[in-house]
Every structure is written in C-alpha cells, then in structure tokens.
Design a protein around this motif. Structure first.
Motif, short mmCIF file in Angstrom:
data_model
loop_
_atom_site.label_atom_id
_atom_site.label_comp_id
_atom_site.label_asym_id
_atom_site.label_seq_id
_atom_site.Cartn_x
_atom_site.Cartn_y
_atom_site.Cartn_z
N PRO A 71 -3.00 12.08 -0.36
CA PRO A 71 -2.31 12.83 0.37
C PRO A 71 -2.78 13.44 1.80
CG PRO A 71 -2.83 14.13 -1.47
CD PRO A 71 -3.32 12.80 -1.71
N GLY A 72 -1.76 13.13 2.77
CA GLY A 72 -2.51 13.49 4.09
C GLY A 72 -3.06 12.69 4.92
N VAL B 87 4.40 11.91 2.19
CA VAL B 87 5.23 13.09 3.08
C VAL B 87 5.93 14.18 2.11
CG1 VAL B 87 6.01 11.54 5.06
CG2 VAL B 87 7.47 11.46 3.28
N SER B 88 5.15 14.55 1.18
CA SER B 88 5.65 15.45 0.39
C SER B 88 6.18 16.68 0.90
CB SER B 88 4.34 15.88 -0.71
OG SER B 88 4.02 14.92 -1.67
N ASN C 282 0.87 -1.26 -0.14
CA ASN C 282 0.04 0.11 0.04
C ASN C 282 0.78 1.21 -0.08
OD1 ASN C 282 1.10 -0.13 2.77
ND2 ASN C 282 -1.16 0.61 3.65
N VAL C 283 2.09 1.35 0.28
CA VAL C 283 3.00 2.36 0.14
C VAL C 283 2.81 3.08 -0.86
CG1 VAL C 283 4.94 1.43 -0.67
CG2 VAL C 283 5.21 3.31 0.73
N HIS C 284 2.73 2.45 -2.11
CA HIS C 284 2.53 2.97 -3.58
C HIS C 284 1.29 3.78 -3.92
CE1 HIS C 284 6.32 0.76 -4.61
NE2 HIS C 284 5.63 -0.20 -4.12
N PRO D 186 10.42 23.31 -6.68
CA PRO D 186 10.15 21.89 -6.72
C PRO D 186 9.94 21.28 -5.46
CG PRO D 186 12.71 21.90 -6.73
CD PRO D 186 12.12 23.59 -6.93
N ILE D 187 8.62 20.52 -5.69
CA ILE D 187 8.15 19.84 -4.61
C ILE D 187 8.75 18.36 -4.39
CG2 ILE D 187 6.03 18.72 -3.24
CD1 ILE D 187 4.55 21.16 -4.56
N ARG D 188 9.37 17.90 -3.33
CA ARG D 188 9.78 16.66 -3.26
C ARG D 188 8.76 15.67 -2.72
NH1 ARG D 188 14.46 16.98 0.60
NH2 ARG D 188 13.34 18.54 1.63
N ARG D 189 8.38 14.50 -3.34
CA ARG D 189 7.12 13.63 -3.11
C ARG D 189 7.91 12.41 -2.76
NH1 ARG D 189 2.69 16.65 -4.42
NH2 ARG D 189 2.96 17.91 -6.18
N TYR D 190 7.46 11.84 -1.44
CA TYR D 190 7.73 10.60 -1.10
C TYR D 190 6.46 10.00 -0.42
CZ TYR D 190 12.51 12.23 -1.44
OH TYR D 190 13.78 12.88 -1.93
#
Length: 465
Positions: free
Chosen positions: A359-360, A382-383, A351-353, A392-396
């Motif tokens: 988001p949130g 955890v963007s 489910n991590v994908h 730029p936004i780092r998205r993880y």
C-alpha cells in the motif's frame, strides 16, 4: 524493425461519407486513381504516405485517427467471444477477424451484441431467472454493460463535453481554483452549498436548492462531487444532446450514461485538457505531482491521462484499469493496443494484483503481451477509508501503462533496462497462446491439446501447435 503498413479502409469510407463525396471526387482530391481508392477503402492496399499527406492538407485530418485502436478492440473482443464453447467447431482464424474489424466494423459489433445477448440468456437460464421469456429484456445488454461499451468504443474521450469543461474553467473570473469556480457557478443559480458531516458523499435537494457534500470526504473527492453537480446544472442541454446521439436501448442505460457524462465533465473541469496535457509533459507524467498541481487524487489523475485523445493534441496513449481484491475489473480503458477482457478479471501475472501487498507504493513492471508488444506498467493501491472506525474500507488497485516506445516520457522509466527482460502477461487465458504459463486456468482457444496420463508438467496437458 519493419514498418507496419496502415490499413484504414473503414476510416476512409467514413470520412468520404461525412464529406458527401463520390469515390471519383474523393480520389481526385487525394490525387489517386479511382481503382486505387477503391482498393484502399476495401483494405486491399495500405494507405500510402502520399494519401496520408493529402488527407492532412486537403481535409485537415488528424492522421493519427487513421490508426485508432477500434480495430484492435474489436479483434480482442471477438476473440474473447469466440472463446465461448458454443463456437468450438467454428473458430475463424485471426486474419479473418482482423479483416472483419477493418472492413465491416458494424457487423463485428453486431456479432458482439448477439453473443452478449446469448451469454446473458444462458446465465439467466442456468439460474432459473423467472424473467426469461416474459419479455425481450433478456436479449438486451445490461444498462451498465451498454454504457461501459459506449465509452470503450468512443476512446473514453467525448470532445464536446471535454471542451465545455475546459471553457467553463478558463472563462471564470473568480480565480483558478476549480472548487471556488464551481461554488460560484452554483450560487449564481441560487444553490447553496453546505459541507457537513453527512453519510452520503453528495446530496442535492432540488426543492430547496441545497447541495450537501460530506466534510469527511477527501478534498479531491469534494471537488469532484461539486463539479459533478455543476455539470448537471450548467451543461444539461449538452449532456442530453450527446446522449441523444448515443441512442441507448433503455432509459436505465441513458440515466447511467448521464451520470458518466457528468463525471466526465467533472474530471475534465478539475484537470482542463490543455493545461493538464502540458503539466503531464512537464512533469514527465509524475502522478503524485499532477495530483498536487490540480488538487486531484491519484486515481483521478491516472484516469484523466487515459482520456488525452483530442484530435490534433493527443497525449501519450495509456491504458487504465481498476480492479477489486477479487481481481474483477471495475473500470477499464485502453488507448493502446492492449485490450482488457470484457468479462472476468485481468491476467494474474500483471503487477496490478500485487499492489494490494504494498500500500502507498508504485510498482513498476516491464511486460510483454503474446502479440509481442511491450509495455511499461504501473500499479498502486487506492484504498478509500470509510471515515469512521467501523465504516467499511473500499479497496482497489489501479493500473496505468503505455507501450515501451513512449516509456522515456514517463519519470517511472528512470533506472529501468528498457531493452532487458520483459515479463510475459496476457489478456484472458482462452485467447492467450502461451504454452508454459504456470497461472493458466483454461486451455487456449486456437490450440490443440495433448494429454499424457504418464507425465505431468506445469499443466495436466500439453499445448501443441
């Protein structure tokens, strides 16, 4: 449910070596015969309950160390390495891998180092890397991988650094806020701190003794970056001594590891071990409440939970992972039996994908790996905003989980049917034996294939036993 026998020969030999005892003297202290000890040390017999009790009483051993996860890590890593096509005709059975991990862990690690060197050389040859053959650098692990494996095999817990961070916070006389404690510690060393609108998160001017931290960064990030600098200024001798013991192959690996050690100190100071462990138990591991209590981010809290492996005061064993939008694992650690692939991404059924789609929000998943072990898995995005319109936004996404036997200790288990259906997940397609996975990318390592041109199911082949 059958009780799993405990084979811990390597741990017994290691303990006896630390105590500089002969087998005869060690056997006498444990109250067993010499042949019986010899059989236990060579994993021909399991460790008996009597011996476990003697280890605790005679030597003060935390018996949970006997069941440490290094063997599972080695088995998982060897299976992944043996998935390489170069081994297609020489695949040892799983039982042999477990024997090697238990009886000869140093040999198993040497094999992994050798395969990694081969893999890197092969990749460099494929890309016509001009450096191949000029020196021996092609045969070394990359500094990044060497450091990653160092933390992986020390359970992501560094006792000396962890205790030093806890002592640093608890011995302060300036209050309980980690940020103020850190500021005062640096100011006592003649370092001024400026929270300004700078582009990098942190910049230390050693000449003028000035530390600048971005005012645009989130408060947990500011605390963490300041405590990182505290580690370098107040704990340098400890960090260097710890790095000496690690014996990294290159100066670059040592430099990267020092950053990792300073980061470890920062996280442990922000969330001191005993206080954090108690709060985690009191809140039933509610990540949002813990983040609020310690002024940390959700990711920092999740990572810290995976490090609570202090002998004699262990927390719930968690796995922790962070992935990017391409599915590449950028951080990984497991104190559970679940191990992550050393190369590539995580199982697409995990489910991590899906966290990027919500988001949130926390996603919950009851999952089962091919070895029959069941887990409660959490995931969340955890963007990280860039702090400006065009930045730029780092998205993880992060994943955190534990074996289902510990699930009741987590608030996230409330309302779930822990005896119901568990979704099948794997580690890597090459070492996952599930025959009917609709997301399979390559065939499994230890199974034969049957290809029928007149029939097509989920896969263009059938997996046979």
């Amino acid at each position: 449910m059958a009780i799993q026998k405990l084979y811990a020969g390597a741990k017994l030999r290691e303990l006896r070596g630390r105590l500089t005892l002969t087998q005869r003297a060690f056997a006498d202290k444990l109250g067993v015969s010499l042949p019986y000890l010899n059989q236990m040390e060579n994993n021909h017999r399991p460790v008996s309950a009597t011996v476990v009790l003697a280890l605790a009483q005679e030597f003060g051993l935390d018996v949970t160390e006997l069941n440490a996860g290094e063997g599972e890590r080695l088995v998982s890593d060897m299976r992944e390495a043996l998935a390489d096509p170069v081994f297609v005709k020489t695949i040892p059975p799983l039982a042999d891998l477990r024997l090697a991990a238990s009886n000869a862990p140093a040999l198993a690690r040497a094999f992994l180092d050798l395969h990694r060197a081969y893999r890197q050389s092969h990749e460099r040859l494929a890309s016509l890397d001009e450096a191949l053959g000029r020196d021996d650098t092609a045969l070394r692990a990359s500094p990044w991988e060497e450091v990653r494996d160092f933390f992986h095999y020390c359970d992501n817990y560094v006792d000396a650094v962890d205790r030093a961070a806890e002592h640093f916070i608890h011995s302060a006389t300036t209050g309980k806020d980690a940020l103020m404690i850190g500021i005062n510690a640096l100011e006592r060393r003649g370092i001024s701190i400026d929270f300004s609108n700078i582009a990098p998160l942190r910049h230390f001017d050693a000449t003028h003794r000035k530390l600048a931290i971005s005012a645009r960064a989130a408060a947990p990030t500011q605390r963490f970056q300041l405590l990182y600098q505290v580690a370098l200024q107040t704990q340098n001798d400890l960090l260097e001594a710890t790095l000496d013991l690690a014996r990294f192959q290159t100066p670059e690996a040592r430099d990267i590891a020092k950053i990792g050690m300073a980061n470890y100190f920062a996280g442990a100071a922000l969330m001191p071990y005993r206080a954090f462990l108690q709060a985690a138990q009191d809140t039933r591991h509610d990540l949002e409440r813990l983040a609020d209590l310690f002024g940390a981010s959700i990711e920092q809290v999740a990572h810290r939970l995976s490090t609570l492996q202090r002998p004699g005061a262990k927390g719930v064993p968690f796995f922790f992972v962070r992935v990017d939008q391409a599915g590449t694992i950028t951080k990984r650690h497991s104190a559970t039996r679940l191990q992550f692939a050393r190369f590539g991404g995580a199982c697409p059924l995990w489910n991590v994908h899906r966290a990027f789609e919500t988001p949130g929000q926390f996603l919950r998943q009851l999952a089962e790996t091919p070895d029959g072990v069941r887990y409660l898995c959490l995931s969340r995005d955890v963007s990280k905003p860039g702090g400006a319109y065009l930045a730029p936004i780092r998205r993880y996404a992060i994943g955190l989980g534990c074996e289902v036997t510990h699930a009741s200790k987590l608030v996230y288990s409330d309302g779930l049917d822990l005896k119901g259906r568990f979704e099948p997940i794997g580690i890597s397609c090459r070492i996952c034996e599930r025959p009917n996975c609709h997301q399979r990318s390559v065939p499994p390592l230890e199974r034969r294939l049957k290809v029928d041109p007149d029939r097509r199911g989920l896969l263009p082949y059938d997996i046979v036993d």
